[in-house]
Design a protein around this motif. Structure first.
Motif, short mmCIF file in Angstrom:
data_model
loop_
_atom_site.label_atom_id
_atom_site.label_comp_id
_atom_site.label_asym_id
_atom_site.label_seq_id
_atom_site.Cartn_x
_atom_site.Cartn_y
_atom_site.Cartn_z
N VAL A 1 -6.13 4.89 -0.97
CA VAL A 1 -4.83 5.44 -1.52
C VAL A 1 -4.84 6.94 -1.00
O VAL A 1 -3.57 7.22 -0.61
CB VAL A 1 -4.64 5.19 -2.94
CG1 VAL A 1 -5.48 6.14 -3.79
CG2 VAL A 1 -3.19 5.13 -3.31
N GLN B 1 0.87 -1.03 -0.15
CA GLN B 1 -0.07 -0.03 0.12
C GLN B 1 0.85 1.22 0.07
O GLN B 1 0.69 2.29 -0.72
CB GLN B 1 -1.05 0.08 1.25
CG GLN B 1 -1.68 -1.23 1.27
CD GLN B 1 -2.56 -1.43 0.04
OE1 GLN B 1 -3.17 -0.37 -0.46
NE2 GLN B 1 -2.87 -2.64 -0.39
N GLU C 1 -0.70 1.05 -8.94
CA GLU C 1 -1.31 -0.20 -8.21
C GLU C 1 -1.02 -1.71 -8.99
O GLU C 1 -1.60 -2.83 -8.54
CB GLU C 1 -2.75 -0.25 -7.74
CG GLU C 1 -2.98 1.21 -6.83
CD GLU C 1 -4.37 1.33 -6.49
OE1 GLU C 1 -5.23 0.44 -7.15
OE2 GLU C 1 -4.84 2.43 -5.71
N TRP D 1 -7.35 0.00 2.67
CA TRP D 1 -7.12 1.50 2.79
C TRP D 1 -7.42 2.16 1.35
O TRP D 1 -6.97 1.58 0.50
CB TRP D 1 -5.56 1.40 3.23
CG TRP D 1 -5.24 1.08 4.40
CD1 TRP D 1 -6.12 0.73 5.56
CD2 TRP D 1 -3.73 0.74 4.82
NE1 TRP D 1 -5.29 0.49 6.71
CE2 TRP D 1 -3.88 0.29 5.98
CE3 TRP D 1 -2.65 0.82 4.22
CZ2 TRP D 1 -2.76 0.14 7.04
CZ3 TRP D 1 -1.53 0.62 5.16
CH2 TRP D 1 -1.64 0.28 6.52
#
Length: 197
Positions: A119, A50, A59, A117
């Motif tokens: 970003v 992450q 990603e 989470w």
């Protein structure tokens, strides 16, 4: 993230025959050899995935897996760092402790695991850490800033050495032994990427 490149049909791996065999092996292994981690455990890899994704705004699994493997190889190295400020722990300790601090803070702020989470939230926390103002009780401003610089450097150096990213940047790969002939501004050698409309 939507990937944007001025060279959508360029593939640096099409140029590999122009490289010496040693370079071919190194660059080809970056793409084909499975990337795994030895030092980073599963949770650390999850957290770092992450963090690194946010640092480079990318990603893609294959790219970030390569970045994680590079960080892991660096942590495994026993060679010295060359230079370290007083009061800053060795690289491996600093990075691993920093990953845990970021993980704890993100869990406090979001109430979720790393896989959930946002970003944008990770980016905000990294911004605070880069400025040494993330508000950790046990992680000083100096440690925060040093961790951020080390993580950013490791992430970017790995990211920018991955052949898929080379293609997107229009980088035609190592110049040895072929070399670059047209060194004038605005002139390209025949094998270099040409900007597409």
């Amino acid at each position: 993230m939507v990937k944007r490149t001025r060279y959508p049909s360029f593939n640096v791996m099409d140029e590999r025959e122009a490289w010496d065999t040693h370079t071919q092996a190194i660059v080809t292994n970056r793409v084909l050899k499975p990337q795994s981690c030895v030092v980073l455990d599963g949770e650390e890899q999850l957290l770092l995935r992450q963090i690194c994704s946010a640092l480079v705004d990318d990603e893609r699994e294959e790219v970030i897996r390569y970045v994680l493997a590079h960080v892991d190889r660096t942590l495994k190295e026993t060679t010295g760092e060359g230079e370290r400020k007083a009061g800053i722990p060795e690289r491996k300790t600093l990075i691993l402790e920093g990953i845990q601090h970021v993980g704890q803070l993100m869990c406090q702020l979001t109430g979720t695991k790393a896989t959930k989470w946002d970003v944008q939230k990770v980016t905000e926390v990294l911004q605070q850490i880069s400025e040494g103002r993330a508000g950790f009780a046990t992680w000083s401003s100096d440690l925060q800033r040093e961790w951020f610089v080390k993580m950013l450097n490791l992430t970017v150096e790995a990211y920018c050495s991955y052949p898929v990213v080379w293609s997107e940047m229009g980088y035609a790969g190592p110049a040895y032994p072929r070399g670059y002939v047209r060194g004038d501004i605005g002139r390209l050698d025949p094998w270099e990427a040409k900007e597409e409309a």
